[in-house]
Write a protein that holds these residues in place. Structure first.
Motif, PDB file in Angstrom:
ATOM      1  N   LEU A 116      14.939  17.107  18.739  1.00  0.00           N
ATOM      2  CA  LEU A 116      14.544  17.098  20.148  1.00  0.00           C
ATOM      3  C   LEU A 116      14.182  18.508  20.613  1.00  0.00           C
ATOM      4  N   LYS A 117      14.959  19.494  20.210  1.00  0.00           N
ATOM      5  CA  LYS A 117      14.638  20.865  20.612  1.00  0.00           C
ATOM      6  C   LYS A 117      13.322  21.316  19.993  1.00  0.00           C
ATOM      7  N   GLU A 118      13.060  20.910  18.762  1.00  0.00           N
ATOM      8  CA  GLU A 118      11.804  21.278  18.101  1.00  0.00           C
ATOM      9  C   GLU A 118      10.610  20.667  18.804  1.00  0.00           C
ATOM     10  N   LYS A 119      10.758  19.407  19.229  1.00  0.00           N
ATOM     11  CA  LYS A 119       9.655  18.739  19.922  1.00  0.00           C
ATOM     12  C   LYS A 119       9.362  19.399  21.252  1.00  0.00           C
ATOM     13  N   GLU A 120      10.406  19.775  21.990  1.00  0.00           N
ATOM     14  CA  GLU A 120      10.214  20.430  23.280  1.00  0.00           C
ATOM     15  C   GLU A 120       9.539  21.791  23.098  1.00  0.00           C
ATOM     16  N   SER A 121       9.957  22.525  22.071  1.00  0.00           N
ATOM     17  CA  SER A 121       9.329  23.840  21.856  1.00  0.00           C
ATOM     18  C   SER A 121       7.855  23.712  21.461  1.00  0.00           C
ATOM     19  N   GLU A 122       7.480  22.650  20.716  1.00  0.00           N
ATOM     20  CA  GLU A 122       6.087  22.438  20.346  1.00  0.00           C
ATOM     21  C   GLU A 122       5.244  22.100  21.576  1.00  0.00           C
ATOM     22  N   GLU A 123       5.783  21.285  22.489  1.00  0.00           N
ATOM     23  CA  GLU A 123       5.036  20.937  23.695  1.00  0.00           C
ATOM     24  C   GLU A 123       4.795  22.156  24.562  1.00  0.00           C
ATOM     25  N   GLN A 124       5.803  23.006  24.712  1.00  0.00           N
ATOM     26  CA  GLN A 124       5.641  24.206  25.524  1.00  0.00           C
ATOM     27  C   GLN A 124       4.660  25.179  24.864  1.00  0.00           C
ATOM     28  N   ALA A 125       4.698  25.259  23.551  1.00  0.00           N
ATOM     29  CA  ALA A 125       3.778  26.163  22.847  1.00  0.00           C
ATOM     30  C   ALA A 125       2.335  25.665  22.917  1.00  0.00           C
ATOM     31  N   ALA A 126       2.120  24.332  22.982  1.00  0.00           N
ATOM     32  CA  ALA A 126       0.765  23.782  23.065  1.00  0.00           C
ATOM     33  C   ALA A 126       0.109  24.119  24.400  1.00  0.00           C
ATOM     34  N   LYS A 127       0.870  24.182  25.466  1.00  0.00           N
ATOM     35  CA  LYS A 127       0.324  24.486  26.784  1.00  0.00           C
ATOM     36  C   LYS A 127      -0.109  25.943  26.865  1.00  0.00           C
ATOM     37  N   LYS A 128       0.630  26.837  26.236  1.00  0.00           N
ATOM     38  CA  LYS A 128       0.331  28.276  26.336  1.00  0.00           C
ATOM     39  C   LYS A 128      -0.146  28.831  24.993  1.00  0.00           C
ATOM     40  N   LYS A 129      -0.804  28.022  24.194  1.00  0.00           N
ATOM     41  CA  LYS A 129      -1.198  28.448  22.854  1.00  0.00           C
ATOM     42  C   LYS A 129      -2.454  29.327  22.933  1.00  0.00           C
ATOM     43  N   PRO A 130      -2.465  30.570  22.433  1.00  0.00           N
ATOM     44  CA  PRO A 130      -3.671  31.449  22.436  1.00  0.00           C
ATOM     45  C   PRO A 130      -4.657  30.988  21.367  1.00  0.00           C
ATOM     46  N   PRO A 131      -5.910  31.443  21.440  1.00  0.00           N
ATOM     47  CA  PRO A 131      -6.889  31.052  20.415  1.00  0.00           C
ATOM     48  C   PRO A 131      -6.441  31.531  19.048  1.00  0.00           C
ATOM     49  N   PRO A 132      -6.768  30.806  18.029  1.00  0.00           N
ATOM     50  CA  PRO A 132      -6.314  31.189  16.679  1.00  0.00           C
ATOM     51  C   PRO A 132      -6.975  32.467  16.240  1.00  0.00           C
ATOM     52  N   PRO A 133      -6.243  33.358  15.656  1.00  0.00           N
ATOM     53  CA  PRO A 133      -6.821  34.644  15.191  1.00  0.00           C
ATOM     54  C   PRO A 133      -7.728  34.415  13.994  1.00  0.00           C
ATOM     55  N   LYS A 134      -8.696  35.347  13.896  1.00  0.00           N
ATOM     56  CA  LYS A 134      -9.609  35.272  12.769  1.00  0.00           C
ATOM     57  C   LYS A 134      -8.903  35.712  11.498  1.00  0.00           C
ATOM     58  N   LYS A 135      -9.258  35.025  10.454  1.00  0.00           N
ATOM     59  CA  LYS A 135      -8.632  35.335   9.185  1.00  0.00           C
ATOM     60  C   LYS A 135      -9.297  36.579   8.594  1.00  0.00           C
ATOM     61  N   SER A 136      -8.549  37.347   7.927  1.00  0.00           N
ATOM     62  CA  SER A 136      -9.084  38.535   7.222  1.00  0.00           C
ATOM     63  C   SER A 136      -9.902  38.085   6.035  1.00  0.00           C
ATOM     64  N   PRO A 137     -10.736  38.917   5.565  1.00  0.00           N
ATOM     65  CA  PRO A 137     -11.588  38.514   4.434  1.00  0.00           C
ATOM     66  C   PRO A 137     -10.781  38.079   3.237  1.00  0.00           C
TER      67      PRO A 137
END
Length: 519
Positions: free
Chosen positions: A19-40
């Motif tokens: 339950l704690k893991e699910k709540e943390s995933e929901e909160q992270a989805a709302k404030k999730k930054p754009p994915p960083p570019k991968k290095s070469p």
């Protein structure tokens, strides 16, 4: 049961973690930054602080405890046992036991020869059913321990039972306990509806210092519940600060009083309840005094502890406090008061200390004397019985106007040996009462006259005169040695006058009588 509890606990922890893991995933989805570019080269850029998601583990593995590590006296064990009884559905087992028959003279087991063709088969059916009632108090324990209880003390404990059969039990029978034993059931038990509980009240009153043990059976139509009643009777022990069985209160004047104290110490491990009773207040006092008095039949075993009492109806002796509770190892100071209302030298009463209203712990006698004047003389032979007459007789000497003279008798016995006679010794006590009156003289004095008359017959005394301080006694030592030419078969008699002076002057005639006796 312990394994099930541990599995349930681990499952709860697992569900809480999900339950704690699910709540943390929901909160992270709302404030999730754009994915960083991968290095070469597929490696994360410097300064990238994106955290790695934690790995969620399943419930921890539960290990079954070893049988030797389980404490059968613990609360958890009894709780698990009660839970198993509730969930038990019953069982039926059948066992076939072969019995081989041999013939011949019996000897050691296994020596007789037998034939397999001569065999009996015994079939045993063992049904096991679910109990109808269980104990639900004290974590399901079926033993009610009253612990250490003093003899005569009444202790009450309870235990609760419950119907777990799912059916109404019309009547639950209770087995009989020892009718003269210390245990007793104080309330009744009737029908029990499904899941209904009932509290039984039991009492424990030990009558001796030992361990008591009984089994109380609660009989249902299909099962029987056995409850063990246990208790330890402890003999209370108390000690008195008195050195002897007789407490002498001393001498006082008429209508005055004196106080002395003693201690009762509790030497047992439990608190005790004590009570002090006077023999003069006993309902059986009149019956006990119907025997022959001591001056008629001198029997130490039949000696009454009660002597002269007050004429005003009040107790001449009084103990305060008369009852109370003494803690384990503690002590209580008792004040004894002696308050006479008329002259007598034979005041006495029996003091009895009872524990818990029935156990007699100690008996001793309190004595005292009441004097008309502050100076008095004691220690002579008994010239009158110690039983006081109810009539008051006038003194003839006082009516005639002469100085009253009182007689004191001292008897001496000198032992005759082969070549000499032993010296006989007697003691006379002259005392002075410590009075409460301020105007009275505090000290007294005494003197003997005509010493030459008794010295000629072998009598001597020391001291011949002196003073007595208030509240004290002086000891006068009399000795007698047969004078030269004395006939051993004839008594030697003499007398001497004793004068004592205090608030009044009294004259005593001391009679001396000596005899020669053989060993």
């Amino acid at each position: 049961m312990a394994v099930r509890n541990m599995e349930a606990k681990a499952e709860r922890e697992y569900q809480e973690a999900l339950l704690k893991e699910k709540e943390s995933e929901e909160q992270a989805a709302k404030k999730k930054p754009p994915p960083p570019k991968k290095s070469p080269k597929g490696k994360p850029k410097a300064g990238d602080t994106t955290s790695v998601e934690p790995e969620v583990k399943g419930p921890a593995k539960v290990t079954t405890p070893h049988a030797d590590s389980i404490d059968k006296n613990s609360d958890e064990y009894h709780q698990a046992h009660t839970s198993l009884l509730r969930t038990f559905t019953g069982n039926f087992n059948t066992y076939v036991i072969p019995c081989y028959v041999a013939s011949g003279k019996a000897g050691k087991p296994g020596e007789l020869k037998y034939s397999i063709h001569n065999t009996l088969y015994l079939e045993v059916h063992c049904p096991v059913i679910k109990p109808q009632i269980v104990v639900i108090s004290d974590n399901g324990r079926t033993t009610t321990d009253f612990g250490d209880v003093s003899i005569g003390k009444h202790v009450i404990k309870t235990f609760t039972i419950q119907n777990i059969s799912g059916e109404c039990i019309e009547k639950v029978k209770i087995s009989l306990l020892d009718p003269v034993g210390p245990f007793e059931v104080l309330n009744a038990l009737g029908s029990l509806d499904p899941d209904e509980s009932h509290t039984l009240i039991c009492s424990f009153t030990p009558t001796s210092g030992r361990v008591f043990y009984e089994t109380l059976e609660l009989q249902c139509p299909n099962s029987t519940l056995r409850v063990t009643l246990a208790g330890h009777g402890v003999s209370p022990k108390v000690n008195l600060s008195l050195d002897t069985d007789v407490l002498d209160m001393g001498s006082v004047l008429v209508n005055e009083y004196v106080e002395k104290s003693f201690k009762i110490k509790n030497a047992s491990s439990l608190a005790i309840e004590y009570r002090i009773n006077l023999d003069s207040n006993s309902l059986t006092k009149q019956t006990q005094t119907q025997g022959l008095p001591q001056f008629v039949k001198r029997d130490p075993a039949m000696k009454a502890l009660v002597g002269t009492q007050n004429n005003n109806g009040k107790s001449v002796f009084d103990a305060v406090p008369t009852e109370g509770i003494i803690s384990a190892g503690g002590s209580k100071e008792i004040t004894l008061t002696f308050a006479p209302d008329h002259y007598s030298e034979h005041y006495a009463d029996g003091i009895r200390i009872e524990l818990f209203g029935q156990d007699l712990a100690h008996v001793f006698q309190a004595i005292g004397q009441c004097m008309p004047h502050i100076m008095y003389v004691t220690g002579g032979d008994e010239l009158a019985p110690d039983v006081e007459s109810l009539s008051v007789l006038p003194d003839q000497d006082e009516e005639e106007g002469a100085s009253p003279r009182k007689a004191v008798l001292l008897t001496f016995n000198s032992v005759s040996k082969e070549v000499e006679f032993t010296t006989a010794t007697r003691e006379l006590f002259i005392g002075c009462v410590r009075t409460m009156a301020v105007s009275q003289k505090k000290n007294g004095e005494f003197s003997f006259e005509n010493l030459n008359n008794i010295n000629a017959k072998g009598f001597n005394l020391d001291p011949p005169k002196g003073q007595v301080e208030a509240g004290s006694k002086r000891t006068i030592v009399f000795t007698w040695s047969p004078p030269p030419g004395h006939h051993p078969n004839q008594p030697c008699e003499a007398s001497i006058m004793l004068t004592i002076k205090g608030d009044a002057t009294d004259i005593y005639r001391v009679l001396l009588r000596a005899l020669v006796v053989s060993e």
